[in-house]
Design an enzyme around this catalytic site. Structure first.
Site, PDB file in Angstrom:
ATOM      1  N   GLY A 180       4.343  -2.820   7.829  1.00 10.67           N
ATOM      2  CA  GLY A 180       4.141  -3.171   9.632  1.00 10.67           C
ATOM      3  C   GLY A 180       5.518  -3.600   8.683  1.00 10.67           C
ATOM      4  O   GLY A 180       6.229  -4.144   8.286  1.00 10.67           O
ATOM      5  N   GLU A 203      -6.296  -5.288   4.515  1.00  5.78           N
ATOM      6  CA  GLU A 203      -6.707  -6.859   3.708  1.00  5.78           C
ATOM      7  C   GLU A 203      -8.163  -6.670   2.807  1.00  5.78           C
ATOM      8  O   GLU A 203      -9.339  -7.912   2.596  1.00  5.78           O
ATOM      9  CB  GLU A 203      -6.136  -8.233   4.432  1.00  5.78           C
ATOM     10  N   THR A 217       1.233  -1.337  -0.099  1.00  6.94           N
ATOM     11  CA  THR A 217      -0.401   0.412  -0.357  1.00  6.94           C
ATOM     12  C   THR A 217       0.670   1.378   0.297  1.00  6.94           C
ATOM     13  O   THR A 217       2.331   1.120   0.542  1.00  6.94           O
ATOM     14  CB  THR A 217      -0.875   0.109   1.374  1.00  6.94           C
TER      15      THR A 217
END
Lengths: 736, 736
Positions: free
Chosen positions: B213, B467, B174
């Site tokens: 992340g 997601e 993303t």
């Protein structure tokens, strides 16, 4: 910054600093695309935004007043909000306490009415501070106003209860084992006639005063709710001022033990604590005796009308109805402004090659436009609720038992009680849901603390359970509705018998005056978006389900259950009736608001038109959401219900065109919004990026050498280690 | 503890320590009332709790395995959870990283299947760690498995990608400006044929990799999604391994800039970051080339079946369906156990003088029992979803273009894709709602961080947007349903023409095989709680609204809109059809579960009976919640709908009697529950109090001297100061 620290930062930046995003800046003179997109939205306005603000706020003067206060808060360094998301609980509490000094300055320089408006704005930006200050100002001081005699009030005022010179109060009602059922609190206040004192005592673990805001670090005194015991007889729960700490040292007084309740879901700026009181003696005069009195001789005199003591408890509920509308507006400003500039996926009919704005997706309109309409409904409902409360309190303050109009006063109290119970629950639920829907409508970025909606959810969530759990309040409202229904039936039956029209029900349940007509009412092909149809539809369905709830209780009574049991058995009916009634109530307040706006000097036909469309959207959306109820009572046919759906979709599109002007009319400054996604200028990405960088400056890796390097460089056990020198016999055999 | 620190603590305790609650302890030998209350509940069990656990977990062996893992985690000091609520973001990240070493030990000593079960338990107690570890294990390593050639896979494995010796990966998909629309990512990967390298570049601010992340502090390498450009031609988004940091020093590599995304709503143990890549060169071989290949000469070879690359992306969705059921069970264990011991308000028919248990209130049963039934529905649905995914992946892994059964493989992929999209959204929404309802059902104590539900909400909330945003996934599912509807129409029409039965639709949409019968179906007075009626009711209403959505799209097409526009215009129809379908889907999976349980060796008639009642409750409660849909399609009459309501209330009472045995059967240890309100022994107050005290030990007042003392002792401006020596002329005149 000290030189050595400067040097260190410079070093850090050299090695691991993220570069500033200067290289990403737009070419000189060119607006970011999102800023242009926002401007385009404003160009669509078909009404005068500022005038709508005046209509909503009750005129230019009030609107300007609010802007002035926002500016004052924005410039007050103790109220800075940009760094609030990264403060720890302890830092937040410190920061919160810092604000007391400046807010007290305003308290002593403006009227209480104006000051309350200031607090309403404060609650939008810092609900933790609002609560901490409100514990003293609303709860402790409110308890003195409501329960102290005038002499007692003057005494505590002289001790500093108004100006916080010398004392700060907290409000010790709830216990570990008791929240909603105040009557069953366990703490005792036993009168010792010989000493002319009360002995306050916490008898069990569940009697520990719990959740007490301001107890952990702030308060010198508490208003303690305890069971009054005189000569061995219990007189129910009364309130007592109990000193907690020495104001010179903040040492706990003997017999007082206090601990910190610690971390919460939100509002960490308020220092909730627990308190145990172990055989602590206070003078008899510390019992607040406006209502119940205990004399030197131990005679207990109870008030003739217990109900009159309840009025002040409704203040918090009223404030929460108003707050719900305001917080919903803030959340919607963020989500709608973001949706007006965020683009995702290209659509085959996009002419300019840009992706489609979220706000142009029918499904996104469906997600946000009904909630926008609902925020307007809550706005008008909050105004009405506040008016009802103020008028009731005015009458209550001047009332005394035996007055000729006492019955009317009690009627007004009952109406305010029932209405505020239902609306507190309904509006706080609506608002919490609005915040979460807005958060999800911002996609992944809604999960960042810096975009504001996550914290808003956590701060607001408590409103659904405090000052009356929402489910219990909704049931109370249902009980009120059932009693209204019975009264309306009696009035109708009497009127039939006597041939004379009976008295009218209170406006909020005015539909019960026409219940017979309403029960058979049908849309019958009239346009479903007509406000008269919408209003009648809600009146009809409300009558239907209130009657049902009443009949269900009657049936239980006929089966021999007593009233309390019957009400519990029918609680699902009560809950449902109250919810349906609340939808209708908000619809009516919205329609009233549309009508009142017509006579506002600031109103224009364009404003009346957009308000009308919003009211239609609210009415039809809520009908759609409760389709089962309407089909069950038969007001709408299935095909009319399809028209309702089609109209909701149509109105979502219509309102979408004015969505940015509408949230602009809420007139919250960027400081109040405190979210890069909700910026007025639409420059969301640059501000979001800048905020993330400011809040998370480059730093030396906090644990590379301690945790990561040993992990990456560890030796993984190999086969030699597994054997560890053991000559395995089986293996030897195999090898032979 | 150092002596001086000990001394200081002792001093503190002497002066301001809250006393331990020893004085509150129960008389020797007497159980706390809440413990007795819990025991009473267990005594009501009418089925064998442990056997239900075996039925749910698939046998004793699997259930024991889970208990063993819970114990291992509980004893692992890095996984201690009692103090988790008071850790700051930075402390939480440190703690989270500490856990890597021990979890890797398990990874290298057990099968991947068993290890995945371990991770599923970890996700229940520490979703932040689960995410941080999952970024490497699920996303980075998953990307290698799914997109690397076998040679590339072996290469990265040799570099440490399996064991984390030498490298840790993250997953950079993303961007600030793009989440859902992966195809429009802006980052570029331009092939430089001369150097045999790709140049990876972040061209704009919105192209910044965002939310990554593990980027802020953990990863050495990233799988970067970027637009492949070869010889000026764009080939769409592909994935590339990009080294980020020197594993020896964690210094960022040239051209790489990384910053910390900072504070989030929850899951602060994971270090999300942003990444910009500025003209960074990587070897051509770092592009993952299992599907698309770029040769030394710059020839691009694209895979014959693009769809085959999507399978692995469904793993996350599948895991979330399973996780939703598990987290809902945990939340319900807390709220239901608390409701079984918390008493509030006395009821007139309470024999023993005690107040009434929350669980005995019909309204509280109404709040929690349907959610309990829903948790069972999600349990069985999760098992089915996992099976569907595993089977599909097995076929996909062995499939290659040109295989004879390729059409079936693609069918299975399509079914898994459509089903997982709808269920991920539906179940995560259900679970988030369950958590919040459970939190509110705990009243005020639900707002404390230590009671666990607040943090659970904050940690879980992200699942609704990551997601695949839930709304977008629901629309995808709606699109899948419309395409199934068209297919079913075609099959039916062909069958009519040919006289031969056509092929059957996939089981999940099997109702479409009988759409003509189902559209006219009615309950017609059969018992509404009959599972056959419930199943038919959901099939009928699903057919009705899927058909409607399909027809709405057809109408748009007839009006000349292209398919994409038509689908957007009908998005509300799609959303609604998908939701109705999902309710029905869960109902069917629950009924399947009831049937399968009959043949389980651990099952008994009593277990079958309670499962049957739960399935009836789920089916009828969801019908009640969607009353509008059923009245609209006409399956139930208004009076039958009343019977549905009556049956829901009845079943809530029935299930309430077994509520504690049922949550006991979920078999979560107190360590996993990590909430004093949800303690198995029912001793909630003592443990809650003890936890609050342990987490908030007595301390010196943190800011009394700095902030409070000056406030309390400040001088308030008096009249003399106001005049400040000025002789006011008007006043003088007045005085004359």
């Amino acid at each position: 910054m000290a030189p050595s620290s400067e040097r260190r930062t410079a070093q850090l930046e050299k090695h691991i600093a993220p570069q500033a995003c200067a290289s990403y800046a737009n070419p000189v003179g060119q607006k970011p695309a999102t800023v242009q997109a926002m401007q385009d939205e404003r160009d669509r306005a078909n009404f005068e935004v500022q005038k709508l603000t005046y209509v909503l706020e009750g005129g230019k003067k009030a609107a300007d007043q609010k802007q002035k206060m926002m500016l004052e808060l924005e410039r007050d360094v103790t109220f800075r909000m940009y760094d609030i998301h990264d403060l720890t609980k302890d830092e937040l509490r410190y920061r919160t306490m810092e604000k007391f000094h400046n807010i007290l300055h305003h308290l002593s320089n403006e009227s209480v009415a104006i000051f309350k408006q200031r607090l309403a704005i404060v609650s939008l930006i810092d609900p933790g501070f609002w609560t901490r200050f409100g514990v003293h100002f609303g709860l402790f001081f409110g308890a003195l106003q409501g329960s102290a005699t005038s002499g007692q009030f003057a005494y505590w005022a002289s001790k500093g209860a108004v100006s916080l010179n010398g004392m700060i109060g907290c409000f010790a009602m709830t216990e570990l084992g008791h929240g909603s059922n105040v009557a069953a609190l366990e703490t005792t206040a036993t009168f010792d006639a010989a000493a002319d004192q009360f002995i306050i005592h916490t008898p069990t673990i569940t009697a520990t005063k719990w959740w007490i805001g301001g107890a952990a670090h702030t308060a010198t005194h508490a208003v303690v709710f305890a069971q009054l015991i005189v000569n061995g007889k219990k007189y129910g729960v009364k309130s007592f001022v109990v000193p907690l700490r020495d104001p010179k040292t903040y040492t706990l007084l003997p017999g007082i033990n206090i601990g910190d309740i610690g971390k919460k879901m939100g509002r960490d700026g308020i220092d909730n604590g627990w308190i145990t009181v172990t055989n602590v003696r206070i003078p008899r005069a510390y019992m607040l005796m406006k209502h119940t009195k205990v004399s030197r001789q131990g005679e207990v005199k109870e008030p003739p009308l217990q109900q009159l003591t309840y009025g002040a408890l409704l203040q918090g509920r009223t404030a929460m109805v108003v707050d719900s509308g305001n917080v919903a507006k803030k959340a919607l400003t963020i989500a709608i402004r973001y949706a007006a500039v965020r683009r995702q996926f290209s659509s085959s009919n996009s002419a300019n090659g840009l992706e489609t704005k979220l706000l142009d997706y029918p499904i996104h309109q469906r997600r946000l436009m009904p909630l926008l309409a609902q925020a307007f409904a809550m706005h008008f409902t909050g105004m009405e609720m506040q008016k009802m409360y103020d008028q009731m309190m005015e009458r209550l303050d001047s009332a005394s038992p035996g007055d000729a109009d006492m019955e009317e006063v009690l009627e007004a109290l009952k109406e305010t009680h029932g209405t505020s119970a239902g609306l507190k629950a309904f509006c706080t639920w609506n608002c919490l849901n609005t915040i979460e829907q807005c958060r999800q409508a911002c996609g992944g970025h809604g999960y960042s603390a810096y975009t504001g909606l996550a914290g808003m959810y956590n701060d607001f969530a408590v409103q659904c359970t405090w000052e009356g759990d929402n489910t219990i309040l909704t049931l109370q409202s249902g009980r009120y509705l059932i009693s209204c229904y019975r009264e309306a039936c009696a009035i109708r039956d009497n009127a039939k018998k006597s041939g004379k029209p009976g008295k009218k029900m209170a406006p909020g349940v005015g539909y019960l005056n026409h219940m017979d007509e309403l029960l058979g009412a049908k849309c019958n092909g009239r346009p479903v978006h007509d406000l008269a149809v919408i209003a009648e539809a809600w009146d009809s369905v409300s009558t239907f389900f209130v009657k049902r709830a009443g009949e269900a209780v009657d049936e239980c009574l006929r089966n021999g259950q007593d009233l309390d049991v019957a009400l519990e058995e029918c609680s699902q009916h009560r809950l449902y009736a109250s919810k349906i009634h609340s939808f209708g109530y908000l619809t009516h307040r919205f329609i009233d608001g549309v009508n009142t706006a017509k006579s506002s000097p600031d109103s224009t036909p364009a404003i009346q038109n957009i308000l009308l469309q919003l009211a239609q959207l609210y009415g039809l959306y809520t009908i759609e959401e409760n389709a089962g109820a309407f089909l069950q009572c038969g007001y709408f046919s299935p095909s009319e219900m399809d028209q309702v759906r089609t109209n909701v979709t149509r109105l979502c599109k219509t309102v979408r065109d004015q969505a940015i002007p509408l949230v602009d009319a809420f007139a919250y400054s960027d400081y109040i919004i405190n979210s890069p996604l909700g910026r007025a200028d639409g420059n969301v990405y640059e501000h979001y990026y800048a905020q993330i960088k400011r809040a998370n400056p480059p730093q030396e890796h906090p644990y590379f050498h301690k945790l990561i390097k040993p992990l990456l460089e560890r030796e993984v056990l190999d086969n030699d280690d597994e054997e560890a020198g053991l000559e395995d016999e089986d293996e030897d055999e195999d090898e032979e």
